[in-house]
Scaffold this motif. Structure first.
Motif, PDB file in Angstrom:
ATOM      1  N   UNK A   1       0.804  -1.235   0.000  1.00 39.86           N
ATOM      2  CA  UNK A   1       0.000   0.000   0.000  1.00 39.86           C
ATOM      3  C   UNK A   1       0.831   1.275   0.000  1.00 39.86           C
ATOM      4  N   UNK A   2       2.098   1.209   0.415  1.00 41.72           N
ATOM      5  CA  UNK A   2       2.927   2.416   0.465  1.00 41.72           C
ATOM      6  C   UNK A   2       3.841   2.571  -0.752  1.00 41.72           C
ATOM      7  N   UNK A   3       3.763   1.636  -1.659  1.00 41.08           N
ATOM      8  CA  UNK A   3       4.619   1.670  -2.839  1.00 41.08           C
ATOM      9  C   UNK A   3       4.148   2.784  -3.783  1.00 41.08           C
ATOM     10  N   UNK A   4       5.102   3.539  -4.312  1.00 41.64           N
ATOM     11  CA  UNK A   4       4.765   4.594  -5.275  1.00 41.64           C
ATOM     12  C   UNK A   4       5.396   4.282  -6.625  1.00 41.64           C
ATOM     13  N   UNK A   5       4.878   4.932  -7.656  1.00 40.51           N
ATOM     14  CA  UNK A   5       5.393   4.699  -9.005  1.00 40.51           C
ATOM     15  C   UNK A   5       5.324   5.986  -9.812  1.00 40.51           C
ATOM     16  N   UNK A   6       6.272   6.140 -10.722  1.00 40.53           N
ATOM     17  CA  UNK A   6       6.254   7.214 -11.716  1.00 40.53           C
ATOM     18  C   UNK A   6       6.297   6.564 -13.086  1.00 40.53           C
ATOM     19  N   UNK A   7       5.340   6.876 -13.916  1.00 38.67           N
ATOM     20  CA  UNK A   7       5.221   6.221 -15.213  1.00 38.67           C
ATOM     21  C   UNK A   7       4.953   7.250 -16.301  1.00 38.67           C
ATOM     22  N   UNK A   8       5.253   6.848 -17.522  1.00 44.68           N
ATOM     23  CA  UNK A   8       5.017   7.708 -18.677  1.00 44.68           C
ATOM     24  C   UNK A   8       4.062   7.015 -19.635  1.00 44.68           C
ATOM     25  N   UNK A   9       3.057   7.744 -20.088  1.00 46.35           N
ATOM     26  CA  UNK A   9       2.170   7.242 -21.136  1.00 46.35           C
ATOM     27  C   UNK A   9       2.784   7.623 -22.479  1.00 46.35           C
ATOM     28  N   UNK A  10       3.126   6.613 -23.261  1.00 46.56           N
ATOM     29  CA  UNK A  10       3.808   6.839 -24.529  1.00 46.56           C
ATOM     30  C   UNK A  10       2.957   6.388 -25.703  1.00 46.56           C
TER      31      UNK A  10
END
Length: 303
Positions: free
Chosen positions: A42-51
């Motif tokens: 539940x504390x995991x974060x993510x940064x992602x790009x929509x390509x």
């Protein structure tokens, strides 16, 4: 300003939220995203790009953003392009950052809207580009996916196309079956004129020059030329010109001229020839019902 340059269309935030909420409820079901719940803390974060992986016209960013926001309002969505922009393969469209659970749970709904609507916009642009040297505009029809008509028509406009009526209640379109039951072209137009309010446009479908002559005499706002050959379309355009030339005091500015719309057998291979006959609009269901999706993915995960 060219025929493809205008203020970009907008979608109602209330409609967007209802549409996206329905899609999320469909996807999350009764128990939510059990795969993500089982594998991501539940504390995991993510940064992602929509390509974007295909070239084309982007449409649907506001729906994608809404999908992430409805799952978790703290997710940050940064659009790197705007709806209506033409993009190249590999070009980043947006960045998403926040709870990994939220991002992954909203991913499919967000991408489904983006892929489908960008596909509609891109396919429409192919038709629009093919006839850019003419006055004609490609327009959509009521042949849309149930529940998605408003956003598909939005995507059509982003691709340089025009919108036909949205439903059965915003314009009168007299088709062949109406004519058959009513008893004739003129009878149907006169009945429609007597029924309609002064702001309601009346269009009638004809499949021959004989029917067109009847229609012109009855005075609809638009005549739909159905499944006519290019040669016949040329004749129809000339017939329309001559008819209005006989009443210059009414049609001097061209504002009240009967608009001509062609339909039937419209493909990327035929649309240029149809447009060059001089018609005003070319309607086709292909830009909504046969548009291939644009390949778009959520990539570059940085935890």
């Amino acid at each position: 300003m060219t025929k493809t340059e205008s203020f970009r269309p907008q979608l109602s935030p209330l409609m967007v939220e209802d549409l996206v909420r329905t899609a999320l409820l469909e996807d999350l079901g009764r128990a939510g995203d059990i795969t993500t719940y089982a594998t991501i803390g539940p504390k995991k974060t993510a940064r992602m790009t929509i390509n974007g992986r295909d070239p084309g016209v982007v449409a649907g960013l506001v729906l994608a953003e809404t999908a992430f926001r409805l799952i978790d309002p703290s997710v940050r969505f940064e659009a790197l392009v705007a709806d209506g922009d033409r993009v190249s393969p590999g070009q980043p469209l947006a960045r998403v950052e926040g709870s990994a659970r939220a991002v992954l749970s909203a991913e499919r709904v967000a991408l489904n809207f983006l892929m489908h609507l960008s596909g509609v916009a891109s396919y429409t642009a192919c038709f629009s580009d093919a006839i850019a040297h003419t006055k004609a505009r490609v327009t959509c029809t009521r042949k849309t996916l149930p529940g998605l008509r408003a956003v598909e028509k939005y995507a059509v406009r982003l691709g340089g196309g025009s919108n036909h009526r949205y439903g059965l209640d915003d314009a009168i379109l007299i088709k062949d079956n109406h004519i058959a039951v009513c008893g004739g072209v003129a009878e149907a137009i006169h009945a429609a004129r007597a029924y309609a309010g002064h702001l309601v446009k009346i269009e009638v479908e004809v499949d021959s020059l004989h029917q067109m002559r009847e229609a012109l005499d009855a005075g609809p706002d638009v005549i739909l030329l159905d499944n006519m050959t290019p040669d016949t379309l040329f004749e129809a355009v000339e017939m329309n010109r001559q008819h209005h030339a006989m009443a210059p005091e009414i049609y001097a500015s061209g504002r009240n001229r009967t608009i001509l719309e062609a339909s039937g057998n419209v493909t990327l291979q035929t649309v240029r020839t149809i447009a060059e006959t001089g018609v005003d609009f070319i309607s086709t269901s292909k830009i909504t019902m046969a548009a291939p999706t644009m390949d778009i993915g959520l990539d570059s995960v940085l935890v």
